[in-house]
Write a protein that holds these residues in place. Structure first.
Motif, mmCIF file in Angstrom:
data_model
loop_
_atom_site.group_PDB
_atom_site.id
_atom_site.type_symbol
_atom_site.label_atom_id
_atom_site.label_comp_id
_atom_site.label_asym_id
_atom_site.label_seq_id
_atom_site.Cartn_x
_atom_site.Cartn_y
_atom_site.Cartn_z
ATOM 1 N N GLY A 13 0.784 -1.229 0.000
ATOM 2 C CA GLY A 13 0.000 0.000 0.000
ATOM 3 C C GLY A 13 0.812 1.273 0.000
ATOM 4 N N GLY A 14 2.107 1.171 -0.222
ATOM 5 C CA GLY A 14 2.934 2.376 -0.312
ATOM 6 C C GLY A 14 4.343 2.139 0.167
ATOM 7 N N GLY A 15 5.103 3.226 0.191
ATOM 8 C CA GLY A 15 6.491 3.154 0.622
ATOM 9 C C GLY A 15 7.250 4.392 0.198
ATOM 10 N N ALA A 16 8.540 4.354 0.405
ATOM 11 C CA ALA A 16 9.399 5.488 0.056
ATOM 12 C C ALA A 16 10.686 4.971 -0.575
ATOM 13 C CB ALA A 16 9.722 6.319 1.293
ATOM 14 N N ILE A 17 11.048 5.589 -1.680
ATOM 15 C CA ILE A 17 12.292 5.285 -2.387
ATOM 16 C C ILE A 17 13.155 6.537 -2.328
ATOM 17 C CG2 ILE A 17 13.314 4.736 -4.631
ATOM 18 C CD1 ILE A 17 10.613 3.318 -5.287
ATOM 19 N N VAL A 18 14.421 6.364 -1.961
ATOM 20 C CA VAL A 18 15.345 7.498 -1.903
ATOM 21 C C VAL A 18 16.580 7.151 -2.718
ATOM 22 C CG1 VAL A 18 16.668 9.048 -0.438
ATOM 23 C CG2 VAL A 18 14.524 8.067 0.425
ATOM 24 N N HIS A 19 16.823 7.946 -3.747
ATOM 25 C CA HIS A 19 18.010 7.785 -4.577
ATOM 26 C C HIS A 19 19.089 8.750 -4.101
ATOM 27 C CE1 HIS A 19 16.194 5.184 -7.614
ATOM 28 N NE2 HIS A 19 15.100 5.921 -7.510
ATOM 29 N N VAL A 20 20.326 8.492 -4.510
ATOM 30 C CA VAL A 20 21.435 9.390 -4.181
ATOM 31 C C VAL A 20 21.923 10.026 -5.474
ATOM 32 C CG1 VAL A 20 23.725 9.629 -3.179
ATOM 33 C CG2 VAL A 20 22.073 8.031 -2.169
ATOM 34 N N SER A 21 21.741 11.322 -5.565
ATOM 35 C CA SER A 21 22.178 12.096 -6.716
ATOM 36 C C SER A 21 23.478 12.800 -6.324
ATOM 37 C CB SER A 21 21.086 13.107 -7.101
ATOM 38 O OG SER A 21 21.468 13.802 -8.269
ATOM 39 N N ALA A 22 23.741 13.947 -6.914
ATOM 40 C CA ALA A 22 24.954 14.704 -6.595
ATOM 41 C C ALA A 22 24.820 16.123 -7.145
ATOM 42 C CB ALA A 22 26.185 14.037 -7.191
ATOM 43 N N GLY A 57 0.808 5.510 -3.673
ATOM 44 C CA GLY A 57 1.254 5.709 -2.296
ATOM 45 C C GLY A 57 2.750 5.549 -2.119
ATOM 46 N N ILE A 58 3.483 5.577 -3.222
ATOM 47 C CA ILE A 58 4.945 5.422 -3.164
ATOM 48 C C ILE A 58 5.582 6.770 -3.442
ATOM 49 C CG2 ILE A 58 6.960 4.263 -4.152
ATOM 50 C CD1 ILE A 58 4.993 1.981 -4.985
ATOM 51 N N ARG A 59 6.360 7.252 -2.467
ATOM 52 C CA ARG A 59 7.077 8.516 -2.617
ATOM 53 C C ARG A 59 8.466 8.235 -3.179
ATOM 54 N NH1 ARG A 59 8.588 10.464 1.904
ATOM 55 N NH2 ARG A 59 8.136 8.686 3.189
ATOM 56 N N VAL A 60 8.936 9.137 -4.040
ATOM 57 C CA VAL A 60 10.273 8.997 -4.623
ATOM 58 C C VAL A 60 10.992 10.329 -4.479
ATOM 59 C CG1 VAL A 60 11.613 8.392 -6.666
ATOM 60 C CG2 VAL A 60 9.372 7.337 -6.299
ATOM 61 N N ASN A 61 12.147 10.312 -3.842
ATOM 62 C CA ASN A 61 12.965 11.501 -3.638
ATOM 63 C C ASN A 61 14.427 11.144 -3.838
ATOM 64 O OD1 ASN A 61 10.965 13.536 -2.574
ATOM 65 N ND2 ASN A 61 10.610 11.876 -1.124
ATOM 66 N N VAL A 110 14.564 16.649 -4.918
ATOM 67 C CA VAL A 110 15.997 16.359 -4.860
ATOM 68 C C VAL A 110 16.566 17.339 -3.842
ATOM 69 C CG1 VAL A 110 18.169 16.247 -6.131
ATOM 70 C CG2 VAL A 110 16.034 15.602 -7.268
ATOM 71 N N LEU A 111 16.869 16.838 -2.643
ATOM 72 C CA LEU A 111 17.327 17.694 -1.556
ATOM 73 C C LEU A 111 18.834 17.869 -1.606
ATOM 74 C CD1 LEU A 111 14.466 17.091 -0.560
ATOM 75 C CD2 LEU A 111 15.425 16.984 1.745
ATOM 76 N N PRO A 112 19.307 19.128 -1.697
ATOM 77 C CA PRO A 112 20.750 19.359 -1.665
ATOM 78 C C PRO A 112 21.307 19.089 -0.273
ATOM 79 C CG PRO A 112 19.528 21.391 -2.175
ATOM 80 C CD PRO A 112 18.540 20.322 -1.886
ATOM 81 N N ALA A 113 22.489 18.545 -0.223
ATOM 82 C CA ALA A 113 23.211 18.327 1.032
ATOM 83 C C ALA A 113 24.661 18.723 0.769
ATOM 84 C CB ALA A 113 23.097 16.866 1.489
#
Length: 116
Positions: A13-22, A57-61, A110-113
């Motif tokens: 029923g959903g979830g969260a995926i987090v990729h690592v960009s640059a 219901g799947i978030r991707v960031n 895409v959150l800068p860090a």
């Protein structure tokens, strides 16, 4: 990896995926053509996956570090290049936030860090 986890997340029923960009994905960096282009493509993929998967219901960031403070980078780069490097633990905390319930309203970002 996304293709592998989506069926399981959909069943739950959903979830969260987090990729690592640059950072080079959005800011040209000399000598990093292939890396920059692949990370830029990843940023676009995050947006496309957000549109496709949010209704399920799947978030991707993604999180986009500039430079991560690792022993390998410390050995390869001069100290001044590492002045704003971000600790790997700090990147892990951003990833955990994006994967967690507190970030429920965040998707397609895409959150800068970039460090201090």
């Amino acid at each position: 990896m996304t293709q592998a986890v989506v069926p399981h997340m959909r069943a739950r029923g959903g979830g969260a995926i987090v990729h690592v960009s640059a950072r080079p994905a959005t800011e040209p960096t000399a000598g990093m053509t292939a890396y920059s282009l692949t990370k830029a493509a990843l940023n676009n993929l995050v947006g496309v996956l957000d549109v496709e998967l949010r209704p399920l219901g799947i978030r991707v960031n993604a999180v986009a570090p500039q430079l991560i403070a690792t022993p390998k980078n410390a050995a390869m780069l001069p100290p001044e290049a590492l002045a704003h490097a971000v600790a790997s633990d700090a990147i892990a905390e951003v990833i955990a936030f994006l994967a967690g319930d507190a970030a429920a309203p965040v998707s397609g970002a895409v959150l800068p860090a970039y460090g201090a």
